[in-house]
Scaffold this motif. Structure first.
Motif, PDB file in Angstrom:
ATOM      1  N   ASP A  13      -8.391  35.006  43.467  1.00  0.00           N
ATOM      2  CA  ASP A  13      -9.246  35.580  44.515  1.00  0.00           C
ATOM      3  C   ASP A  13     -10.197  36.621  43.918  1.00  0.00           C
ATOM      4  O   ASP A  13     -11.371  36.667  44.268  1.00  0.00           O
ATOM      5  CB  ASP A  13      -8.397  36.211  45.627  1.00  0.00           C
ATOM      6  N   ASP A  14      -9.689  37.451  42.993  1.00  0.00           N
ATOM      7  CA  ASP A  14     -10.527  38.461  42.335  1.00  0.00           C
ATOM      8  C   ASP A  14     -11.636  37.799  41.511  1.00  0.00           C
ATOM      9  O   ASP A  14     -12.784  38.238  41.539  1.00  0.00           O
ATOM     10  CB  ASP A  14      -9.689  39.364  41.428  1.00  0.00           C
ATOM     11  N   ARG A  17     -14.206  36.449  43.886  1.00  0.00           N
ATOM     12  CA  ARG A  17     -14.991  37.548  44.457  1.00  0.00           C
ATOM     13  C   ARG A  17     -16.058  38.024  43.460  1.00  0.00           C
ATOM     14  O   ARG A  17     -17.214  38.242  43.820  1.00  0.00           O
ATOM     15  CB  ARG A  17     -14.082  38.726  44.832  1.00  0.00           C
ATOM     16  N   ARG A  20     -18.837  35.387  43.241  1.00  0.00           N
ATOM     17  CA  ARG A  20     -19.712  35.429  44.425  1.00  0.00           C
ATOM     18  C   ARG A  20     -20.642  36.641  44.350  1.00  0.00           C
ATOM     19  O   ARG A  20     -21.822  36.554  44.696  1.00  0.00           O
ATOM     20  CB  ARG A  20     -18.890  35.494  45.726  1.00  0.00           C
ATOM     21  N   HIS A  21     -20.124  37.790  43.929  1.00  0.00           N
ATOM     22  CA  HIS A  21     -20.933  39.008  43.812  1.00  0.00           C
ATOM     23  C   HIS A  21     -22.070  38.802  42.795  1.00  0.00           C
ATOM     24  O   HIS A  21     -23.222  39.174  43.064  1.00  0.00           O
ATOM     25  CB  HIS A  21     -20.070  40.201  43.408  1.00  0.00           C
TER      26      HIS A  21
END
Length: 156
Positions: A13-14, A17, A20-21
């Motif tokens: 998940d990290d 994330r 995506r950032h």
């Protein structure tokens, strides 16, 4: 065969994330920086343009690195209903450092998400390697320049 990269769901998940950032925030910012720098005219001695190009290269390299890593991920099951009997990837281990006289707790994770300061120990670190397959009560020697011993107190 492609080598799999062990990661917890939280670690995946990290990574997602961060990806995506980079794609949704960093990349558009870099494009705007490049447009602004180009608008200044002569690019041959334009420090803003050079800085934006350097940032663009770093962002794009990290995006490629993350995409390659995510494509090879193998999720570590940390929510197993069965109690860990031996130290293994995904286990949380409480140890007693015989030399320092201190108790510490670590989760054994893949190297991609290792963060020893926050209790996440890479499965390829000397300490984790020494503990793998140990059971509660075992004393293991950590083979580093100055070897030391730890006792496995609890595995969950």
């Amino acid at each position: 065969m492609t080598e799999r990269i062990p990661v917890t769901q939280e670690g995946l998940d990290d990574l997602n994330r961060e990806l995506r950032h980079l794609i949704d925030v960093e990349r558009p910012e870099v494009i705007e920086d490049l447009k602004a720098a180009r608008a200044q005219g002569d690019l041959s001695e334009n420090a803003d343009y050079d800085a934006a190009r350097d940032r663009q290269a770093r962002v794009e390299a990290r995006i490629r690195e993350l995409e390659a890593t995510i494509s090879k991920v193998e999720i570590i099951d940390t929510n197993s209903k069965t109690k860990h009997k031996t130290v293994s990837l995904g286990a949380t281990v409480t140890i007693f450092d015989m030399e320092l006289g201190e108790e510490e707790t670590f989760s054994i994770v893949g190297s991609v998400e290792a963060d020893p300061d926050n209790g996440k120990l890479s499965n390829v670190s000397p300490l984790a390697q020494a503990m793998l397959e140990a059971v509660e009560g075992d004393v293991v020697e950590v083979n580093v320049e100055e070897p030391y011993q730890v006792k496995v107190l609890k595995i969950k």
